[in-house]
Design a protein around this motif. Structure first.
Motif, PDB file in Angstrom:
ATOM      1  N   ASN A 102       0.828  -1.217   0.000  1.00 48.02           N
ATOM      2  CA  ASN A 102       0.000   0.000   0.000  1.00 48.02           C
ATOM      3  C   ASN A 102       0.858   1.262   0.000  1.00 48.02           C
ATOM      4  OD1 ASN A 102      -2.376  -1.461  -0.018  1.00 48.02           O
ATOM      5  ND2 ASN A 102      -2.600  -1.426   2.206  1.00 48.02           N
ATOM      6  N   ILE A 103       1.920   1.232   0.769  1.00 46.47           N
ATOM      7  CA  ILE A 103       2.826   2.391   0.815  1.00 46.47           C
ATOM      8  C   ILE A 103       3.495   2.566  -0.549  1.00 46.47           C
ATOM      9  CG2 ILE A 103       4.945   3.303   1.837  1.00 46.47           C
ATOM     10  CD1 ILE A 103       4.096   1.908   4.460  1.00 46.47           C
ATOM     11  N   HIS A 104       3.929   1.466  -1.143  1.00 49.16           N
ATOM     12  CA  HIS A 104       4.554   1.523  -2.465  1.00 49.16           C
ATOM     13  C   HIS A 104       3.576   2.098  -3.490  1.00 49.16           C
ATOM     14  CE1 HIS A 104       6.107   0.058  -6.322  1.00 49.16           C
ATOM     15  NE2 HIS A 104       7.301   0.249  -5.761  1.00 49.16           N
ATOM     16  N   ASN A 108      13.636   8.763  -2.546  1.00 49.12           N
ATOM     17  CA  ASN A 108      14.457   8.321  -1.416  1.00 49.12           C
ATOM     18  C   ASN A 108      13.659   7.382  -0.508  1.00 49.12           C
ATOM     19  OD1 ASN A 108      16.875   9.548  -2.095  1.00 49.12           O
ATOM     20  ND2 ASN A 108      16.341  11.456  -1.063  1.00 49.12           N
ATOM     21  N   GLY A 109      12.364   7.677  -0.340  1.00 49.73           N
ATOM     22  CA  GLY A 109      11.506   6.776   0.429  1.00 49.73           C
ATOM     23  C   GLY A 109      11.397   5.408  -0.226  1.00 49.73           C
ATOM     24  N   LEU A 110      11.243   5.408  -1.549  1.00 49.29           N
ATOM     25  CA  LEU A 110      11.200   4.131  -2.264  1.00 49.29           C
ATOM     26  C   LEU A 110      12.509   3.363  -2.127  1.00 49.29           C
ATOM     27  CD1 LEU A 110       9.364   4.784  -5.659  1.00 49.29           C
ATOM     28  CD2 LEU A 110       8.649   3.279  -3.800  1.00 49.29           C
ATOM     29  N   LEU A 111      13.610   4.089  -2.253  1.00 46.62           N
ATOM     30  CA  LEU A 111      14.919   3.428  -2.134  1.00 46.62           C
ATOM     31  C   LEU A 111      15.103   2.811  -0.747  1.00 46.62           C
ATOM     32  CD1 LEU A 111      17.277   5.893  -4.030  1.00 46.62           C
ATOM     33  CD2 LEU A 111      16.609   3.589  -4.710  1.00 46.62           C
ATOM     34  N   GLN A 128      13.740  -4.269   1.938  1.00 43.48           N
ATOM     35  CA  GLN A 128      13.225  -5.517   1.369  1.00 43.48           C
ATOM     36  C   GLN A 128      14.281  -6.250   0.532  1.00 43.48           C
ATOM     37  OE1 GLN A 128      10.064  -6.682   2.038  1.00 43.48           O
ATOM     38  NE2 GLN A 128      10.080  -4.967   3.482  1.00 43.48           N
ATOM     39  N   ASN A 129      15.517  -5.751   0.594  1.00 41.64           N
ATOM     40  CA  ASN A 129      16.638  -6.320  -0.181  1.00 41.64           C
ATOM     41  C   ASN A 129      16.357  -6.301  -1.689  1.00 41.64           C
ATOM     42  OD1 ASN A 129      18.299  -6.906   2.071  1.00 41.64           O
ATOM     43  ND2 ASN A 129      17.060  -8.716   2.478  1.00 41.64           N
ATOM     44  N   LEU A 130      15.790  -5.209  -2.153  1.00 42.81           N
ATOM     45  CA  LEU A 130      15.466  -5.050  -3.574  1.00 42.81           C
ATOM     46  C   LEU A 130      16.218  -3.889  -4.221  1.00 42.81           C
ATOM     47  CD1 LEU A 130      11.588  -5.471  -3.299  1.00 42.81           C
ATOM     48  CD2 LEU A 130      13.230  -7.177  -4.093  1.00 42.81           C
ATOM     49  N   GLU A 131      17.132  -3.265  -3.486  1.00 45.46           N
ATOM     50  CA  GLU A 131      17.799  -2.062  -3.987  1.00 45.46           C
ATOM     51  C   GLU A 131      18.599  -2.303  -5.258  1.00 45.46           C
ATOM     52  OE1 GLU A 131      20.820  -3.682  -1.006  1.00 45.46           O
ATOM     53  OE2 GLU A 131      18.673  -3.414  -1.015  1.00 45.46           O
ATOM     54  N   LYS A 132      18.987  -3.534  -5.508  1.00 44.51           N
ATOM     55  CA  LYS A 132      19.771  -3.821  -6.712  1.00 44.51           C
ATOM     56  C   LYS A 132      18.955  -3.633  -7.990  1.00 44.51           C
ATOM     57  CE  LYS A 132      18.929  -8.771  -6.420  1.00 44.51           C
ATOM     58  NZ  LYS A 132      19.517 -10.058  -6.178  1.00 44.51           N
ATOM     59  N   TYR A 133      17.635  -3.546  -7.862  1.00 43.52           N
ATOM     60  CA  TYR A 133      16.774  -3.389  -9.040  1.00 43.52           C
ATOM     61  C   TYR A 133      16.504  -1.934  -9.401  1.00 43.52           C
ATOM     62  CZ  TYR A 133      15.973  -8.314  -8.217  1.00 43.52           C
ATOM     63  OH  TYR A 133      16.149  -9.657  -8.034  1.00 43.52           O
ATOM     64  N   TYR A 134      17.026  -1.021  -8.603  1.00 46.60           N
ATOM     65  CA  TYR A 134      16.818   0.401  -8.885  1.00 46.60           C
ATOM     66  C   TYR A 134      18.176   1.084  -8.951  1.00 46.60           C
ATOM     67  CZ  TYR A 134      14.712   5.007  -8.872  1.00 46.60           C
ATOM     68  OH  TYR A 134      14.318   6.268  -9.229  1.00 46.60           O
ATOM     69  N   ASP A 135      18.503   1.620 -10.088  1.00 45.38           N
ATOM     70  CA  ASP A 135      19.783   2.297 -10.288  1.00 45.38           C
ATOM     71  C   ASP A 135      19.699   3.700  -9.693  1.00 45.38           C
ATOM     72  OD1 ASP A 135      22.176   3.330 -11.148  1.00 45.38           O
ATOM     73  OD2 ASP A 135      21.793   3.005 -13.282  1.00 45.38           O
ATOM     74  N   THR A 136      20.481   3.950  -8.669  1.00 51.22           N
ATOM     75  CA  THR A 136      20.424   5.238  -7.973  1.00 51.22           C
ATOM     76  C   THR A 136      20.907   6.412  -8.822  1.00 51.22           C
ATOM     77  OG1 THR A 136      22.571   4.794  -6.957  1.00 51.22           O
ATOM     78  CG2 THR A 136      20.605   4.229  -5.671  1.00 51.22           C
ATOM     79  N   SER A 137      21.584   6.128  -9.930  1.00 54.98           N
ATOM     80  CA  SER A 137      22.010   7.226 -10.807  1.00 54.98           C
ATOM     81  C   SER A 137      20.793   7.908 -11.451  1.00 54.98           C
ATOM     82  CB  SER A 137      22.973   6.726 -11.886  1.00 54.98           C
ATOM     83  OG  SER A 137      22.299   5.897 -12.812  1.00 54.98           O
ATOM     84  N   LEU A 138      19.634   7.258 -11.398  1.00 51.70           N
ATOM     85  CA  LEU A 138      18.416   7.883 -11.913  1.00 51.70           C
ATOM     86  C   LEU A 138      18.079   9.163 -11.156  1.00 51.70           C
ATOM     87  CD1 LEU A 138      16.132   4.769 -12.506  1.00 51.70           C
ATOM     88  CD2 LEU A 138      17.155   6.245 -14.236  1.00 51.70           C
TER      89      LEU A 138
END
Length: 134
Positions: A4-6, A85-88, A94-104
């Motif tokens: 829900n937050i996502h 930043n909240g999403l990151l 949830q150990n999913l940070e590898k799926y989002y490139d922070t350079s975005l």
């Protein structure tokens, strides 16, 4: 709960994007219309001060709308950064940070700066050109 937050954060990002588009398009369209109108008034403004006054009123409108658009874009940029930043943080938890490139995040900041630049320069051009050819 996380789902829900996502969903809420991504909905906010979508709303943020739509609002930014409105600011950008409103400013650019107004700038171009004002450029056309004021350019059309140039000849008559040389002999009739009424046209000159109208030209200055359009300049005031351009300035106000562009300031509002630029502040709106700056706020949109800040909001997008906070939401992402909240999403990151959520992805890291949830150990999913590898799926989002922070350079975005940097790309978004550059894009906002370019939008602000376009609004600013179309505003300046729409103010200066008619008075230069006058």
């Amino acid at each position: 709960m996380i789902k829900n937050i996502h969903k809420h954060i991504t909905a906010e990002l979508g709303q943020n994007t739509r609002t930014d588009i409105i600011f950008i398009l409103t400013a650019i369209v107004l700038n171009l219309v004002s450029l056309a109108v004021n350019s059309g008034f140039v000849e008559k403004s040389r002999t009739d001060n009424t046209y000159l006054i109208v030209m200055f009123l359009f300049v005031a409108l351009i300035i106000i709308v562009n300031i509002v658009a630029i502040f709106g874009l700056i706020r949109g940029k800040q909001t997008r950064t906070k939401l992402l930043n909240g999403l990151l943080t959520m992805y890291k938890d949830q150990n999913l940070e590898k799926y989002y490139d922070t350079s975005l995040l940097k790309n978004y900041n550059v894009r906002y700066n370019l939008f602000i630049l376009v609004v600013t320069f179309t505003g300046l051009i729409s103010i200066l050109i008619p008075f230069i050819i006058r």
